[in-house]
Design a protein around this motif. Structure first.
Motif, PDB file in Angstrom:
ATOM      1  N   HIS A  23      44.709   3.649  -5.707  1.00  0.00           N
ATOM      2  CA  HIS A  23      44.095   4.342  -4.579  1.00  0.00           C
ATOM      3  C   HIS A  23      44.908   4.193  -3.306  1.00  0.00           C
ATOM      4  CE1 HIS A  23      40.386   5.378  -6.666  1.00  0.00           C
ATOM      5  NE2 HIS A  23      40.479   4.196  -7.242  1.00  0.00           N
ATOM      6  N   GLY A  24      45.886   3.322  -3.319  1.00  0.00           N
ATOM      7  CA  GLY A  24      46.697   3.090  -2.129  1.00  0.00           C
ATOM      8  C   GLY A  24      47.784   2.094  -2.430  1.00  0.00           C
ATOM      9  N   GLY A  26      47.827  -0.949  -1.389  1.00  0.00           N
ATOM     10  CA  GLY A  26      47.335  -2.317  -1.328  1.00  0.00           C
ATOM     11  C   GLY A  26      47.626  -2.890   0.039  1.00  0.00           C
ATOM     12  N   GLY A  28      45.440  -5.015   1.845  1.00  0.00           N
ATOM     13  CA  GLY A  28      44.287  -5.422   2.634  1.00  0.00           C
ATOM     14  C   GLY A  28      43.765  -4.305   3.511  1.00  0.00           C
ATOM     15  N   ASP A  29      42.716  -4.591   4.213  1.00  0.00           N
ATOM     16  CA  ASP A  29      42.039  -3.630   5.083  1.00  0.00           C
ATOM     17  C   ASP A  29      42.454  -3.899   6.519  1.00  0.00           C
ATOM     18  OD1 ASP A  29      40.323  -2.038   6.545  1.00  0.00           O
ATOM     19  OD2 ASP A  29      38.540  -2.583   5.394  1.00  0.00           O
ATOM     20  N   GLY A  30      43.221  -2.974   7.094  1.00  0.00           N
ATOM     21  CA  GLY A  30      43.702  -3.152   8.460  1.00  0.00           C
ATOM     22  C   GLY A  30      42.587  -3.263   9.475  1.00  0.00           C
ATOM     23  N   VAL A  31      41.468  -2.564   9.240  1.00  0.00           N
ATOM     24  CA  VAL A  31      40.326  -2.619  10.149  1.00  0.00           C
ATOM     25  C   VAL A  31      39.772  -4.043  10.207  1.00  0.00           C
ATOM     26  CG1 VAL A  31      37.980  -1.759  10.542  1.00  0.00           C
ATOM     27  CG2 VAL A  31      39.769  -0.199   9.772  1.00  0.00           C
ATOM     28  N   GLU A  32      39.834  -4.743   9.085  1.00  0.00           N
ATOM     29  CA  GLU A  32      39.328  -6.111   9.000  1.00  0.00           C
ATOM     30  C   GLU A  32      40.369  -7.138   9.461  1.00  0.00           C
ATOM     31  OE1 GLU A  32      36.244  -7.146   8.165  1.00  0.00           O
ATOM     32  OE2 GLU A  32      35.613  -5.051   7.985  1.00  0.00           O
ATOM     33  N   GLU A  34      43.135  -7.790   7.889  1.00  0.00           N
ATOM     34  CA  GLU A  34      43.788  -8.412   6.738  1.00  0.00           C
ATOM     35  C   GLU A  34      45.269  -8.042   6.722  1.00  0.00           C
ATOM     36  OE1 GLU A  34      40.032  -8.371   3.648  1.00  0.00           O
ATOM     37  OE2 GLU A  34      41.445  -6.728   3.599  1.00  0.00           O
ATOM     38  N   GLN A  35      46.089  -9.015   6.478  1.00  0.00           N
ATOM     39  CA  GLN A  35      47.526  -8.791   6.362  1.00  0.00           C
ATOM     40  C   GLN A  35      47.978  -9.374   5.032  1.00  0.00           C
ATOM     41  OE1 GLN A  35      49.371 -10.435   9.839  1.00  0.00           O
ATOM     42  NE2 GLN A  35      48.234  -9.111  11.213  1.00  0.00           N
TER      43      GLN A  35
END
Length: 70
Positions: A23-24, A26, A28-32, A34-35
């Motif tokens: 789906h991408g 990978g 992590g979620d930048g909004v959260e 996560e790096q």
């Protein structure tokens, strides 16, 4: 011995994927905030890294050992 090493509970999940099922990229979620760096290695390259002492985390080594014996 660290208390965390005897009280920690881990659950490992394994699965398969193809380029079409991703789906991408990978990471992590930048909004959260996560790096996460995604590193993909073949199983032989990964086991070579274990043998060379590059991968030394016991949890990771246990999971990789499981993958090579199933």
């Amino acid at each position: 011995m660290s208390p965390g090493s005897v009280t920690e509970h881990l659950t490992f999940f394994t699965g398969t994927y193809t380029d079409d099922s991703r789906h991408g990229d990978g990471g992590g979620d930048g909004v959260e905030g996560e790096q996460v760096e995604v590193v993909e290695l073949s199983l032989p390259d990964t086991m070579a890294a274990v043998a060379a002492g590059t991968i030394v985390d016991a949890k990771t080594v246990l999971l990789l050992t499981h993958l090579t014996t199933t």
